[in-house]
Design a protein around this motif. Structure first.
Motif, mmCIF file in Angstrom:
data_model
loop_
_atom_site.group_PDB
_atom_site.id
_atom_site.type_symbol
_atom_site.label_atom_id
_atom_site.label_comp_id
_atom_site.label_asym_id
_atom_site.label_seq_id
_atom_site.Cartn_x
_atom_site.Cartn_y
_atom_site.Cartn_z
ATOM 1 N N LEU A 159 0.910 -1.156 0.054
ATOM 2 C CA LEU A 159 0.034 -0.094 -0.081
ATOM 3 C C LEU A 159 0.885 1.055 0.035
ATOM 4 O O LEU A 159 1.948 1.326 0.429
ATOM 5 N N GLU A 160 0.114 2.460 -0.451
ATOM 6 C CA GLU A 160 0.998 3.674 -0.284
ATOM 7 C C GLU A 160 1.038 4.112 1.031
ATOM 8 O O GLU A 160 0.075 3.799 1.899
ATOM 9 N N PRO A 161 1.947 5.079 1.319
ATOM 10 C CA PRO A 161 1.895 5.476 2.822
ATOM 11 C C PRO A 161 0.964 6.177 3.333
ATOM 12 O O PRO A 161 0.414 5.858 4.578
ATOM 13 N N THR A 162 -0.192 6.934 2.345
ATOM 14 C CA THR A 162 -1.397 7.311 3.221
ATOM 15 C C THR A 162 -2.265 6.399 3.527
ATOM 16 O O THR A 162 -2.957 6.893 4.390
ATOM 17 N N LYS A 163 -2.117 5.197 3.082
ATOM 18 C CA LYS A 163 -3.370 4.238 3.326
ATOM 19 C C LYS A 163 -2.815 3.230 4.669
ATOM 20 O O LYS A 163 -3.503 2.770 5.343
ATOM 21 N N LYS A 164 -1.297 3.165 4.653
ATOM 22 C CA LYS A 164 -0.714 2.472 5.834
ATOM 23 C C LYS A 164 -0.798 3.236 6.926
ATOM 24 O O LYS A 164 -1.022 2.437 7.972
ATOM 25 N N TYR A 165 -0.221 4.488 7.046
ATOM 26 C CA TYR A 165 -0.374 5.136 8.305
ATOM 27 C C TYR A 165 -1.361 6.407 8.512
ATOM 28 O O TYR A 165 -1.803 6.951 7.332
ATOM 29 N N SER A 166 -1.454 6.725 9.702
ATOM 30 C CA SER A 166 -2.635 7.704 9.822
ATOM 31 C C SER A 166 -1.787 9.111 9.636
ATOM 32 O O SER A 166 -2.538 10.198 9.455
ATOM 33 N N GLU A 167 -0.592 9.151 9.952
ATOM 34 C CA GLU A 167 0.124 10.519 9.884
ATOM 35 C C GLU A 167 1.507 10.212 9.064
ATOM 36 O O GLU A 167 1.943 9.321 9.215
ATOM 37 N N PRO A 168 2.059 11.410 8.740
ATOM 38 C CA PRO A 168 3.490 10.907 7.782
ATOM 39 C C PRO A 168 4.596 10.487 8.941
ATOM 40 O O PRO A 168 4.688 11.028 10.141
ATOM 41 N N GLN A 169 5.227 9.643 8.259
ATOM 42 C CA GLN A 169 6.486 9.042 9.076
ATOM 43 C C GLN A 169 7.943 9.710 8.942
ATOM 44 O O GLN A 169 8.633 9.942 9.951
ATOM 45 N N THR A 170 7.990 10.479 8.114
ATOM 46 C CA THR A 170 9.178 11.256 7.732
ATOM 47 C C THR A 170 8.873 12.867 7.505
ATOM 48 O O THR A 170 7.850 13.221 7.163
ATOM 49 N N ILE A 198 5.222 16.829 2.849
ATOM 50 C CA ILE A 198 4.923 17.723 1.423
ATOM 51 C C ILE A 198 3.919 16.486 0.668
ATOM 52 O O ILE A 198 4.337 15.547 0.315
ATOM 53 N N GLY A 199 2.602 16.960 0.620
ATOM 54 C CA GLY A 199 1.756 16.340 -0.384
ATOM 55 C C GLY A 199 1.048 15.219 0.290
ATOM 56 O O GLY A 199 0.437 14.403 -0.334
ATOM 57 N N TRP A 200 0.870 15.233 1.813
ATOM 58 C CA TRP A 200 0.241 14.052 2.626
ATOM 59 C C TRP A 200 -1.159 14.424 2.486
ATOM 60 O O TRP A 200 -1.909 13.492 2.073
#
Length: 130
Positions: free
Chosen positions: A76-87, A92-94
């Motif tokens: 999955l892409e990061p926006t579907k894996k995590y609720s908030e940005p990890q890095t 940018i673009g979250w």
């Protein structure tokens, strides 16, 4: 005159055994025995093609649901894996939802392509000579 390094005596076997035992003790202290293995969800999975005539690749096996869920979650892409940005770079673009709804009747924010007499001749000249 004495030769270079000729005055050295061989090391004492007791001293060598003491160094070796200390070395082994330090190595054993840092080693861990791993008996359970799993798939790293952060590492991409590389698919290797099977040989069409091999008998062990053609055996039907039941699918492991937990393993399949883990593989699908890793893809999955990061926006579907995590609720908030990890890095920091993910910030940018979250948020990809637009701040205002697109109104196609409002000419201030919506600029569709238009065909005029000037653009009609340019579109016709793409395929051949003018």
């Amino acid at each position: 005159m004495a030769a270079r390094g000729g005055g050295k005596e061989p090391p004492d076997p007791v001293w060598q055994n003491r160094l070796l035992s200390e070395w082994v003790r330090k190595e054993l202290r840092c080693q861990k025995l791993h008996t359970q293995y799993g798939v790293n969800p952060l590492h991409r999975v590389h698919v290797i093609t099977k040989k069409p005539m091999s008998w062990h690749d053609n055996i039907e096996e039941p699918a492991d649901a937990k393993f399949l869920n883990l593989i699908h979650h890793a893809a999955l892409e990061p926006t579907k894996k995590y609720s908030e940005p990890q890095t920091e770079s993910q910030e940018i673009g979250w948020n990809t939802t637009p701040l205002i709804q697109v109104d196609r009747t409002d000419c201030r924010l919506y600029f569709p392509r238009r065909r005029t007499d000037i653009t009609k001749c340019c579109h016709g000249a793409r395929g051949g000579a003018v």
